[in-house]
Design a protein around this motif. Structure first.
Motif, PDB file in Angstrom:
ATOM      1  N   SER A 107      49.554  10.842  -0.497  1.00 52.21           N
ATOM      2  CA  SER A 107      49.790  12.077   0.239  1.00 52.21           C
ATOM      3  C   SER A 107      48.962  13.244  -0.254  1.00 52.21           C
ATOM      4  O   SER A 107      48.840  14.242   0.437  1.00 52.21           O
ATOM      5  CB  SER A 107      51.275  12.451   0.196  1.00 52.21           C
ATOM      6  N   GLU A 108      48.387  13.169  -1.454  1.00 49.11           N
ATOM      7  CA  GLU A 108      47.539  14.255  -1.883  1.00 49.11           C
ATOM      8  C   GLU A 108      46.077  13.875  -1.801  1.00 49.11           C
ATOM      9  O   GLU A 108      45.221  14.627  -2.213  1.00 49.11           O
ATOM     10  CB  GLU A 108      47.903  14.699  -3.303  1.00 49.11           C
ATOM     11  N   SER A 109      45.782  12.718  -1.237  1.00 52.46           N
ATOM     12  CA  SER A 109      44.410  12.245  -1.274  1.00 52.46           C
ATOM     13  C   SER A 109      43.978  11.687   0.066  1.00 52.46           C
ATOM     14  O   SER A 109      44.758  11.088   0.779  1.00 52.46           O
ATOM     15  CB  SER A 109      44.282  11.159  -2.343  1.00 52.46           C
ATOM     16  N   GLY A 110      42.732  11.848   0.390  1.00 54.35           N
ATOM     17  CA  GLY A 110      42.240  11.312   1.636  1.00 54.35           C
ATOM     18  C   GLY A 110      41.486  10.014   1.470  1.00 54.35           C
ATOM     19  O   GLY A 110      40.945   9.505   2.435  1.00 54.35           O
ATOM     20  N   SER A 145      41.620   7.535  -9.716  1.00 58.97           N
ATOM     21  CA  SER A 145      42.327   8.552 -10.488  1.00 58.97           C
ATOM     22  C   SER A 145      41.303   9.490 -11.103  1.00 58.97           C
ATOM     23  O   SER A 145      40.125   9.435 -10.805  1.00 58.97           O
ATOM     24  CB  SER A 145      43.176   7.865 -11.570  1.00 58.97           C
ATOM     25  N   GLY A 146      41.798  10.381 -11.984  1.00 62.75           N
ATOM     26  CA  GLY A 146      40.901  11.272 -12.692  1.00 62.75           C
ATOM     27  C   GLY A 146      40.762  12.626 -12.029  1.00 62.75           C
ATOM     28  O   GLY A 146      41.496  12.980 -11.105  1.00 62.75           O
ATOM     29  N   GLN A 147      39.793  13.406 -12.521  1.00 63.99           N
ATOM     30  CA  GLN A 147      39.636  14.795 -12.098  1.00 63.99           C
ATOM     31  C   GLN A 147      39.443  14.965 -10.585  1.00 63.99           C
ATOM     32  O   GLN A 147      40.032  15.878 -10.003  1.00 63.99           O
ATOM     33  CB  GLN A 147      38.464  15.424 -12.853  1.00 63.99           C
ATOM     34  N   PRO A 148      38.659  14.119  -9.899  1.00 64.97           N
ATOM     35  CA  PRO A 148      38.503  14.331  -8.451  1.00 64.97           C
ATOM     36  C   PRO A 148      39.828  14.249  -7.690  1.00 64.97           C
ATOM     37  O   PRO A 148      40.064  15.048  -6.774  1.00 64.97           O
ATOM     38  CB  PRO A 148      37.534  13.220  -8.029  1.00 64.97           C
ATOM     39  N   VAL A 149      40.663  13.309  -8.059  1.00 70.29           N
ATOM     40  CA  VAL A 149      41.952  13.174  -7.375  1.00 70.29           C
ATOM     41  C   VAL A 149      42.854  14.358  -7.726  1.00 70.29           C
ATOM     42  O   VAL A 149      43.559  14.904  -6.866  1.00 70.29           O
ATOM     43  CB  VAL A 149      42.631  11.839  -7.747  1.00 70.29           C
ATOM     44  N   LEU A 150      42.838  14.784  -8.993  1.00 67.07           N
ATOM     45  CA  LEU A 150      43.620  15.948  -9.393  1.00 67.07           C
ATOM     46  C   LEU A 150      43.142  17.195  -8.677  1.00 67.07           C
ATOM     47  O   LEU A 150      43.955  18.023  -8.236  1.00 67.07           O
ATOM     48  CB  LEU A 150      43.534  16.140 -10.907  1.00 67.07           C
ATOM     49  N   ASP A 151      41.824  17.342  -8.516  1.00 67.77           N
ATOM     50  CA  ASP A 151      41.291  18.513  -7.815  1.00 67.77           C
ATOM     51  C   ASP A 151      41.775  18.553  -6.374  1.00 67.77           C
ATOM     52  O   ASP A 151      42.014  19.637  -5.821  1.00 67.77           O
ATOM     53  CB  ASP A 151      39.761  18.508  -7.861  1.00 67.77           C
ATOM     54  N   ARG A 152      41.943  17.404  -5.747  1.00 70.23           N
ATOM     55  CA  ARG A 152      42.448  17.392  -4.378  1.00 70.23           C
ATOM     56  C   ARG A 152      43.897  17.859  -4.326  1.00 70.23           C
ATOM     57  O   ARG A 152      44.320  18.524  -3.371  1.00 70.23           O
ATOM     58  CB  ARG A 152      42.291  15.996  -3.778  1.00 70.23           C
ATOM     59  N   LEU A 153      44.676  17.521  -5.361  1.00 72.14           N
ATOM     60  CA  LEU A 153      46.046  18.025  -5.412  1.00 72.14           C
ATOM     61  C   LEU A 153      46.055  19.541  -5.593  1.00 72.14           C
ATOM     62  O   LEU A 153      46.835  20.251  -4.943  1.00 72.14           O
ATOM     63  CB  LEU A 153      46.820  17.350  -6.555  1.00 72.14           C
ATOM     64  N   ARG A 203      45.845   8.473  -7.710  1.00 71.06           N
ATOM     65  CA  ARG A 203      46.951   9.154  -8.380  1.00 71.06           C
ATOM     66  C   ARG A 203      46.419  10.384  -9.125  1.00 71.06           C
ATOM     67  O   ARG A 203      45.497  10.269  -9.931  1.00 71.06           O
ATOM     68  CB  ARG A 203      47.632   8.216  -9.389  1.00 71.06           C
ATOM     69  N   PRO A 204      47.008  11.553  -8.896  1.00 75.78           N
ATOM     70  CA  PRO A 204      46.599  12.738  -9.642  1.00 75.78           C
ATOM     71  C   PRO A 204      47.240  12.817 -11.016  1.00 75.78           C
ATOM     72  O   PRO A 204      46.892  13.680 -11.813  1.00 75.78           O
ATOM     73  CB  PRO A 204      47.084  13.888  -8.766  1.00 75.78           C
ATOM     74  N   LEU A 205      48.204  11.926 -11.309  1.00 77.24           N
ATOM     75  CA  LEU A 205      48.905  11.937 -12.590  1.00 77.24           C
ATOM     76  C   LEU A 205      48.674  10.632 -13.323  1.00 77.24           C
ATOM     77  O   LEU A 205      48.720   9.551 -12.722  1.00 77.24           O
ATOM     78  CB  LEU A 205      50.417  12.127 -12.386  1.00 77.24           C
ATOM     79  N   ASP A 224      45.992  14.111 -14.464  1.00 81.51           N
ATOM     80  CA  ASP A 224      44.890  13.253 -14.906  1.00 81.51           C
ATOM     81  C   ASP A 224      43.570  14.013 -14.832  1.00 81.51           C
ATOM     82  O   ASP A 224      42.681  13.706 -14.039  1.00 81.51           O
ATOM     83  CB  ASP A 224      44.841  11.992 -14.038  1.00 81.51           C
ATOM     84  N   GLY A 225      43.476  15.039 -15.665  1.00 79.42           N
ATOM     85  CA  GLY A 225      42.307  15.894 -15.701  1.00 79.42           C
ATOM     86  C   GLY A 225      42.694  17.239 -16.287  1.00 79.42           C
ATOM     87  O   GLY A 225      43.716  17.359 -16.965  1.00 79.42           O
ATOM     88  N   VAL A 226      41.897  18.250 -16.035  1.00 81.24           N
ATOM     89  CA  VAL A 226      42.143  19.589 -16.565  1.00 81.24           C
ATOM     90  C   VAL A 226      42.520  20.516 -15.413  1.00 81.24           C
ATOM     91  O   VAL A 226      41.832  20.564 -14.388  1.00 81.24           O
ATOM     92  CB  VAL A 226      40.905  20.133 -17.298  1.00 81.24           C
ATOM     93  N   LEU A 227      43.612  21.269 -15.592  1.00 82.63           N
ATOM     94  CA  LEU A 227      44.056  22.228 -14.588  1.00 82.63           C
ATOM     95  C   LEU A 227      43.593  23.633 -14.948  1.00 82.63           C
ATOM     96  O   LEU A 227      43.421  23.958 -16.132  1.00 82.63           O
ATOM     97  CB  LEU A 227      45.587  22.217 -14.496  1.00 82.63           C
TER      98      LEU A 227
END
Length: 301
Positions: free
Chosen positions: A10-13, A18-26, A170-172, A201-204
């Motif tokens: 739901s947070e990804s297209g 995983s990792g920073q790209p997926v977290l950035d999408r969240l 997964r963003p986590l 799963d990355g830096v916020l």
């Protein structure tokens, strides 16, 4: 909506892992568009499931509330009701009611609307930082997250059985301390607690509200698993229908969601096709950072 894979989708297209790209999408998903004073608009990503993930709408609603509050006031509690299933194909409009601005506390009410109807309602309270009495419980004796298998490693032996319910971006980063519910369903080894290490799963970015919203998102991922595990059933493997009904969170201490935190949850009771689950979030150093309670619809057919 409670299945982890659908939540992750739901947070990804796409399905890039995983990792920073997926977290950035969240992070982008939580960055609402302001369309009028006290009115914001959020969207769901492409390839979403049939209903909007509850953690997404809760996180977006909290962002909407926080954008109407002075930065020096931090959210300390939220109470929410999931009223209707959200439609991921259309935007969600968040209407903020500025209920009260006191000397120490600020109260906001947010209604999420689609197709002219409320799908979600949230009340949140914000407070100026104050000194006061302090105490907390003891950190459970659990292994360090770095020593535990990744979620992908946990899922691999069961990938064919689980199907789409535990795969996807997964963003986590999530590390189960105990055997996951899809394992104890077969082994009967459930011990009454669901303990999962998590972190972004990355830096916020250094935005305290964003870290709170990411934890709010995470709080809806595995909580109702505690209800199902008590009865040896699981999403996608058994004829189970479930949905979040209401959700409450209290934030006790500052934290960063891109550092490890332990999600320790259990289910004290279930009846009337509803299950109650409670959980606490503890930072890596043992400090108690948040507490959550949720009641969910749980129908085992």
């Amino acid at each position: 909506m409670t299945e982890l894979a659908r939540a992750a989708a739901s947070e990804s297209g796409d399905d890039s892992g995983s990792g920073q790209p997926v977290l950035d999408r969240l992070v982008n998903l939580l960055d609402l568009e302001k369309i009028e004073e006290n009115i914001f608009r959020g969207v769901s990503p492409p390839n979403s499931p049939t209903r909007v993930f509850g953690g997404q709408v809760a996180g977006q609603a909290l962002v909407a509330a926080g954008r109407t509050v002075p930065a020096e006031r931090h959210v300390h509690s939220l109470h929410a009701y999931f009223i209707r299933g959200g439609d991921p194909a259309v935007p969600i409009v968040y209407e903020v009611d500025r209920v009260r601005d006191g000397r120490s506390f600020t109260t906001r009410r947010v209604t999420a609307v689609q197709h002219g109807k409320a799908i979600f309602a949230l009340s949140a309270s914000f407070q100026l930082a104050e000194a006061g009495v302090e105490h907390a419980g003891v950190m459970p004796d659990v292994p360090a997250p770095e020593t535990l298998p990744t979620l992908a490693e946990r899922v691999a032996p069961y990938a064919e059985t689980l199907g789409d319910h535990r795969v996807g971006p997964r963003p986590l980063d999530m590390r189960y301390v105990n055997d996951p519910p899809w394992v104890t369903r077969e082994t009967g080894g459930w011990e009454g607690r669901n303990q999962v290490w998590m972190k972004a799963d990355g830096v916020l970015p250094d935005d305290p509200l964003l870290h709170v919203c990411v934890l709010t998102y995470a709080s809806d991922l595995t909580l109702l698993d505690s209800v199902l595990a008590e009865h040896g059933v699981y999403w996608g493997l058994d004829r189970v229908l479930g949905a979040s009904l209401d959700h409450a969170l209290w934030f006790h201490r500052p934290f960063r969601a891109d550092n490890w935190f332990l999600y320790d949850s259990t289910s004290p009771t279930a009846s009337g096709a509803r299950g109650l689950a409670t959980g606490r979030f503890l930072a890596h150093d043992g400090s108690h950072i948040a507490t959550v309670v949720q009641e969910g619809l749980v129908r085992v057919l």
